[in-house]
Write an enzyme that holds these catalytic residues in place. Sequence first.
Site, PDB file in Angstrom:
ATOM      1  CE1 TYR A  50      -3.985  -1.764   1.337  1.00  0.00           C
ATOM      2  CE2 TYR A  50      -3.192  -3.174  -0.459  1.00  0.00           C
ATOM      3  CZ  TYR A  50      -3.085  -2.806   0.847  1.00  0.00           C
ATOM      4  OH  TYR A  50      -2.466  -3.467   1.812  1.00  0.00           O
ATOM      5  CB  SER A  82      -1.016  -0.063   1.123  1.00  0.00           C
ATOM      6  OG  SER A  82      -0.133   0.008   2.489  1.00  0.00           O
TER       7      SER A  82
END
Length: 118
Positions: free
Chosen positions: A58, A25
Amino acid sequence: MIQEFLFSKIHRATVTDANLNYVGSITIDETLMKAAKIREWQKVDILDINNGERFQTYVIKGAPDSGCICLNGAAARKVQPGDKVIIISYAYLNSDEIEGHTPTVVMVDENNKITNKK
């Protein structure tokens, strides 16, 4: 017809950390996320201006007003602290939504503080 368009971007943010030992991430300062209308767990593209890398990951919410832009996990290998990145989100728009759509653009300084928002 549904088409994919630029929804928002954080332009020329400075990478503050790269944490290889985290499970994937990008951690983004919550204040920047809100300004760019980016939500936690949303998929984003990362474009590294320094080395030309382009990849997807993400978002994880970072502390507000911290200036945090930290690439985690495998993505940490693609950047260096101090690199300038563009963080891009997209939206799928139908024909009625396309006309009049204007993406949100958040400009930041070297400390990842907002200097301009369109």
